[in-house]
Motif scaffolding. Structure first.
Motif, PDB file in Angstrom:
ATOM      1  N   PRO A  33       0.832  -1.215   0.000  1.00  0.00           N
ATOM      2  CA  PRO A  33       0.000   0.000   0.000  1.00  0.00           C
ATOM      3  C   PRO A  33       0.865   1.263   0.000  1.00  0.00           C
ATOM      4  O   PRO A  33       1.782   1.397   0.815  1.00  0.00           O
ATOM      5  CB  PRO A  33      -0.804  -0.112   1.300  1.00  0.00           C
ATOM      6  CG  PRO A  33      -0.707  -1.546   1.719  1.00  0.00           C
ATOM      7  CD  PRO A  33       0.578  -2.068   1.153  1.00  0.00           C
ATOM      8  N   ALA A  34       0.561   2.155  -0.921  1.00  0.00           N
ATOM      9  CA  ALA A  34       1.368   3.367  -1.087  1.00  0.00           C
ATOM     10  C   ALA A  34       1.422   4.189   0.196  1.00  0.00           C
ATOM     11  O   ALA A  34       2.491   4.700   0.562  1.00  0.00           O
ATOM     12  CB  ALA A  34       0.817   4.209  -2.232  1.00  0.00           C
ATOM     13  N   LEU A  35       0.302   4.315   0.890  1.00  0.00           N
ATOM     14  CA  LEU A  35       0.281   5.121   2.100  1.00  0.00           C
ATOM     15  C   LEU A  35       1.222   4.542   3.154  1.00  0.00           C
ATOM     16  O   LEU A  35       1.978   5.280   3.802  1.00  0.00           O
ATOM     17  CB  LEU A  35      -1.140   5.226   2.663  1.00  0.00           C
ATOM     18  CG  LEU A  35      -1.284   6.070   3.937  1.00  0.00           C
ATOM     19  CD1 LEU A  35      -0.817   7.501   3.694  1.00  0.00           C
ATOM     20  CD2 LEU A  35      -2.714   6.038   4.434  1.00  0.00           C
ATOM     21  N   GLN A  36       1.213   3.244   3.312  1.00  0.00           N
ATOM     22  CA  GLN A  36       2.080   2.588   4.292  1.00  0.00           C
ATOM     23  C   GLN A  36       3.556   2.800   3.930  1.00  0.00           C
ATOM     24  O   GLN A  36       4.383   3.088   4.791  1.00  0.00           O
ATOM     25  CB  GLN A  36       1.754   1.100   4.363  1.00  0.00           C
ATOM     26  CG  GLN A  36       2.521   0.360   5.428  1.00  0.00           C
ATOM     27  CD  GLN A  36       2.161  -1.119   5.454  1.00  0.00           C
ATOM     28  OE1 GLN A  36       1.734  -1.680   4.450  1.00  0.00           O
ATOM     29  NE2 GLN A  36       2.348  -1.732   6.602  1.00  0.00           N
ATOM     30  N   ILE A  37       3.869   2.670   2.664  1.00  0.00           N
ATOM     31  CA  ILE A  37       5.241   2.871   2.196  1.00  0.00           C
ATOM     32  C   ILE A  37       5.665   4.314   2.434  1.00  0.00           C
ATOM     33  O   ILE A  37       6.768   4.583   2.937  1.00  0.00           O
ATOM     34  CB  ILE A  37       5.382   2.502   0.706  1.00  0.00           C
ATOM     35  CG1 ILE A  37       5.013   1.042   0.452  1.00  0.00           C
ATOM     36  CG2 ILE A  37       6.777   2.825   0.181  1.00  0.00           C
ATOM     37  CD1 ILE A  37       5.847   0.039   1.189  1.00  0.00           C
ATOM     38  N   GLN A  38       4.789   5.261   2.094  1.00  0.00           N
ATOM     39  CA  GLN A  38       5.107   6.679   2.284  1.00  0.00           C
ATOM     40  C   GLN A  38       5.315   7.017   3.753  1.00  0.00           C
ATOM     41  O   GLN A  38       6.243   7.756   4.106  1.00  0.00           O
ATOM     42  CB  GLN A  38       3.994   7.553   1.701  1.00  0.00           C
ATOM     43  CG  GLN A  38       3.934   7.513   0.199  1.00  0.00           C
ATOM     44  CD  GLN A  38       2.695   8.202  -0.350  1.00  0.00           C
ATOM     45  OE1 GLN A  38       1.804   8.604   0.392  1.00  0.00           O
ATOM     46  NE2 GLN A  38       2.626   8.325  -1.668  1.00  0.00           N
ATOM     47  N   GLN A  39       4.459   6.477   4.615  1.00  0.00           N
ATOM     48  CA  GLN A  39       4.595   6.751   6.044  1.00  0.00           C
ATOM     49  C   GLN A  39       5.895   6.179   6.594  1.00  0.00           C
ATOM     50  O   GLN A  39       6.587   6.831   7.377  1.00  0.00           O
ATOM     51  CB  GLN A  39       3.401   6.179   6.809  1.00  0.00           C
ATOM     52  CG  GLN A  39       2.120   6.956   6.587  1.00  0.00           C
ATOM     53  CD  GLN A  39       0.921   6.292   7.247  1.00  0.00           C
ATOM     54  OE1 GLN A  39       0.915   5.092   7.504  1.00  0.00           O
ATOM     55  NE2 GLN A  39      -0.110   7.088   7.498  1.00  0.00           N
ATOM     56  N   THR A  40       6.220   4.983   6.176  1.00  0.00           N
ATOM     57  CA  THR A  40       7.459   4.357   6.642  1.00  0.00           C
ATOM     58  C   THR A  40       8.673   5.145   6.168  1.00  0.00           C
ATOM     59  O   THR A  40       9.597   5.422   6.952  1.00  0.00           O
ATOM     60  CB  THR A  40       7.548   2.897   6.153  1.00  0.00           C
ATOM     61  OG1 THR A  40       6.397   2.192   6.608  1.00  0.00           O
ATOM     62  CG2 THR A  40       8.801   2.217   6.660  1.00  0.00           C
ATOM     63  N   ALA A  41       8.664   5.533   4.898  1.00  0.00           N
ATOM     64  CA  ALA A  41       9.772   6.326   4.358  1.00  0.00           C
ATOM     65  C   ALA A  41       9.880   7.659   5.089  1.00  0.00           C
ATOM     66  O   ALA A  41      10.988   8.102   5.425  1.00  0.00           O
ATOM     67  CB  ALA A  41       9.591   6.539   2.860  1.00  0.00           C
ATOM     68  N   GLN A  42       8.741   8.304   5.362  1.00  0.00           N
ATOM     69  CA  GLN A  42       8.773   9.591   6.060  1.00  0.00           C
ATOM     70  C   GLN A  42       9.317   9.440   7.473  1.00  0.00           C
ATOM     71  O   GLN A  42      10.095  10.268   7.946  1.00  0.00           O
ATOM     72  CB  GLN A  42       7.375  10.218   6.107  1.00  0.00           C
ATOM     73  CG  GLN A  42       7.373  11.608   6.717  1.00  0.00           C
ATOM     74  CD  GLN A  42       8.244  12.581   5.931  1.00  0.00           C
ATOM     75  OE1 GLN A  42       8.067  12.732   4.730  1.00  0.00           O
ATOM     76  NE2 GLN A  42       9.197  13.218   6.600  1.00  0.00           N
ATOM     77  N   GLN A  43       8.939   8.374   8.146  1.00  0.00           N
ATOM     78  CA  GLN A  43       9.447   8.141   9.490  1.00  0.00           C
ATOM     79  C   GLN A  43      10.958   7.917   9.477  1.00  0.00           C
ATOM     80  O   GLN A  43      11.683   8.396  10.356  1.00  0.00           O
ATOM     81  CB  GLN A  43       8.718   6.969  10.142  1.00  0.00           C
ATOM     82  CG  GLN A  43       7.277   7.321  10.467  1.00  0.00           C
ATOM     83  CD  GLN A  43       6.422   6.109  10.760  1.00  0.00           C
ATOM     84  OE1 GLN A  43       6.800   4.981  10.470  1.00  0.00           O
ATOM     85  NE2 GLN A  43       5.258   6.350  11.333  1.00  0.00           N
TER      86      GLN A  43
END
Length: 85
Positions: A51-61
């Motif tokens: 899921p793109a949102l999960q990937i984006q959140q992980t990358a942002q963290q």
């Protein structure tokens, strides 16, 4: 999980300034290695399927963690300039 580490005053028992400078340099080096590793992990995460949102959140963290490490190095080295203590 708590992000607070209680700090107690350290008793400096005649430590030489050279020893303290070497300890700071070693710590700065370790932090820089961590920053590089976090960047590598961020690139790896960005390429993961899912899921793109999960990937984006992980990358942002991870990017936030890298920024925090960079601030630590800046604090330790007085703005990125090496100043022996």
């Amino acid at each position: 999980m708590s992000n607070v580490i209680p700090l107690a005053p350290r008793l400096k028992q005649g430590r030489l300034p050279v020893v303290e400078a070497e300890e700071r340099a070693a710590l700065a080096s370790d932090l820089i290695e961590l920053i590089e590793r976090v960047r590598e992990l961020t690139e790896h995460v960005a390429g993961l399927p899912g899921p793109a949102l999960q990937i984006q959140q992980t990358a942002q963290q991870l990017l936030d963690a890298g920024t925090a490490l960079e601030r630590a190095v800046d604090s330790l080295t007085e703005g990125g300039e090496w100043v022996p203590f």
